[in-house]
Design an enzyme around this catalytic site. Sequence first.
Site, PDB file in Angstrom:
ATOM      1  N   HIS A  65     -15.651  -0.276   2.803  1.00 54.04           N
ATOM      2  CA  HIS A  65     -15.525   1.051   3.407  1.00 54.04           C
ATOM      3  C   HIS A  65     -16.688   1.967   3.039  1.00 54.04           C
ATOM      4  CE1 HIS A  65     -11.292  -0.311   3.602  1.00 54.04           C
ATOM      5  NE2 HIS A  65     -11.211   0.485   4.664  1.00 54.04           N
ATOM      6  N   CYS A 116      -8.074   2.014   1.552  1.00 52.78           N
ATOM      7  CA  CYS A 116      -9.107   1.231   0.870  1.00 52.78           C
ATOM      8  C   CYS A 116      -8.583   0.695  -0.457  1.00 52.78           C
ATOM      9  CB  CYS A 116     -10.346   2.092   0.634  1.00 52.78           C
ATOM     10  SG  CYS A 116     -11.612   1.268  -0.355  1.00 52.78           S
ATOM     11  N   SER A 122       0.803  -1.231   0.000  1.00 50.80           N
ATOM     12  CA  SER A 122       0.000   0.000   0.000  1.00 50.80           C
ATOM     13  C   SER A 122       0.829   1.272   0.000  1.00 50.80           C
ATOM     14  CB  SER A 122      -0.953  -0.008   1.194  1.00 50.80           C
ATOM     15  OG  SER A 122      -1.935  -1.014   1.033  1.00 50.80           O
TER      16      SER A 122
END
Length: 661
Positions: free
Chosen positions: A384, A397, A341
Amino acid sequence: MRRAPRDTEATSRSVTRRALLMGGGMAAMVAALGARMRFLGVEQADQFRLLAEENRVSIRLIPPARGLIQDRNGKLIAGNEQNYRVVITRENAGKTDAEVEDVLNRLSNIIPMTAEDLADAMKELNPRVNSAFVPITVAERLNWGDFSKVAINAPALPGVTPESGLSRVYPRDFDFAHVVGYVGPVSEKDLEGLREAQVETGAPIDPLLMIPKFQIGKIGVEKWMEDTLRGTAGTKRIEVNHVGRVMRELAREEGVKGKDLRLTIDADVQNFVQARLGEESAACVVMDVNNGDIIAAVSSPSFDPNLFVRGISSTDYRALTEHDHRPLANKVVQGAYPPGSTFKMVTALAALEAGVIDENTVVRCPGYIEMGGIRFNCWKRGGHGPVNLKRGLSESCDVFFYDISQRVGIDKMAEMGNKLGLGLRHDLPMSAISAGIMPNKAWKQETKGQDWVIGDTINASIGQGFVLATPLQLAVMAARIASGRQVAPRIVHSVNDIAVPIAEVDGINLDGSKLRAVQMGMYEVMNGPHGTGRGSRIADPTMQMCGKSGTAQVRNFSESEKLSGARKNESLPWRLRDHALFVGFAPADAPRYAVSVVVEHGGGGSAVAGPIARDALLRALTGGMPPLSAYPESQRGTIETQQNAMQLRKPDGSLPAESKV
């Protein structure tokens, strides 16, 4: 008045006698000199010819002192220490192998020498390996007592000479092993490379490199700055008698010492980070976002480079090569990992720059997306809900980035990755620097012979799939996001106290508002109420940080494994656990330092890598042990215990006794 004839006659007889006496004396002297000359020139000719041949004048090279390596504040990292050694010259030791071996055996009765040492010495003294005129080092790092014994017994050891020289030493051993590297004897492989370079360039090989056991840099700064550090050889003319003993030094011309280097690294920050990583298989880079100076570059676990200088044992070497945490590898530049991420800023900036989204674009996250019959899950199974850019970054997300990556495409993402320093080999004097992989459609076709598919883009959007980055590249990415400039890493600060110029760098050509939107998302990661990195935040408002954690899978899991919970890191063997990553910078409002951390198989990035990154930034910002007031109040007790347990170097650079290996 005329003399009488009788007086004249008497005077004449007196002169004649004196002349005869003088002539006879001179003839006797000439005869004696002639006889002596005949004795020396004819009868003793063979003896004097032998003495003239054996009492030689020899010219030897004097290795120069190697340049010092210091940290940015002048603290010694690599230096030279006195080295008492013994050399032997084959030409003077004996005509046959038996005679040479006899000298070595006598020497071994005076100083400690193993059977292996003797065998190695005989190999080096073989005329087919080295010239008989070349002095071979057969023992070094002797104590003064053994050195003195050799000097006293030198008349009985033909060809053996005790010498005093310099040897490399690394006083901060483990802290700089991967950055500075170490020196070692010139190998046949080294010489082959030099010969190839000579053919290509025509430049002669430095005669110093032909001296047996002469040491050169093998890895790191020692290797890549070898020509700067080595210096120029001196020479000395010595007279050696017929048994090989040095009688006197006739002349000496000193060489030129190698140039000193000062690195950008702060030795105290480096030591703090090394201690903070502990026994983890990990890497951490701290970088100045304004000029690219590397303040710390730590690969863990480390090793003692002094072992290689002195001749590492097979047991010690095997322990290093068989260690599952790979202590010999410099993970900072050699380790290429899926960035997870931490790559999401690249995807976001590519989409913003291409104009396919803005900071208010909303994507609905139900917990997954389906594409071509394949389900790509978000880390949050329940989803989410509606997500914009700020929330997409702060709560990480996955579905948000799956969606926007399809809009922008992999080629635009790859361009942005390159712009931020990914997929590029950064030019530093370090060994085996990896360029990582910043893939695009052409790359897959060239390397895999396959077309790019949408699933590849979806995987790349969250730093998985083919994307690979080194900790150094991730630090550069964070620094460029923080500064908005194409700042490049550098590690050499000055040479002989002359500063290395810092190249002017351009901006990264991104709209300021778009860059600030991503920076704000990273701020929310650390300081927002639902930020994934909130647990690793800096509580001091003057030093608040922006960051992004990442968790990178090292293998794929089946649907049944995912549903059964078998993918949880704590239930897996160490080698199958996720990598933990973190990138960030601080202070948030006026960035000064960027950081990247990778913990191999560490698990969650926010839980494992984030706290390490925070501590490294605080150490760089505060110039000392991070104050407890910089941490959230609920964590201060734990942090204090942790700090008290760290084995940091003393002000003189030495380690506490209990921490020495």
